[in-house]
Design an enzyme around this catalytic site. Sequence first.
Site: not given
Length: 113
Positions: A8-10, A13
């Site tokens: 879930s970490c931008d 990603r």
Amino acid sequence: MRFFGLKSCDTCRKARKSLSPHYQMRIIDVRDDGVSRGDLARFYQVFGDRLVNRRSTTWREIDEAMRSSNPVDLLAACPTLMKRPVIEHRGLVYLGWGQDVQAALLDRIQASK
């Protein structure tokens, strides 16, 4: 290459998207897969207090007693407190996805083209 991060970490990603065409990665989600105590101790030895993300939501939610505990114990109990990503490649360990890490892992590829 081992890539420690969160799905879930931008930032994770972005890093994975940039690295995946060039490297074969073993992705370790720190929340779902966990991080071994040995890895945490080694990462802390390399990065010190920079490994603990004091800007995170998790940090704001824990009490003062936990905050003052041994950092490796704290990261073992709350792995999402680890600054991300931690990237291990060819015996070197990198923290975050700043320009320094991008240069170390991607500029080398561009130079060889």
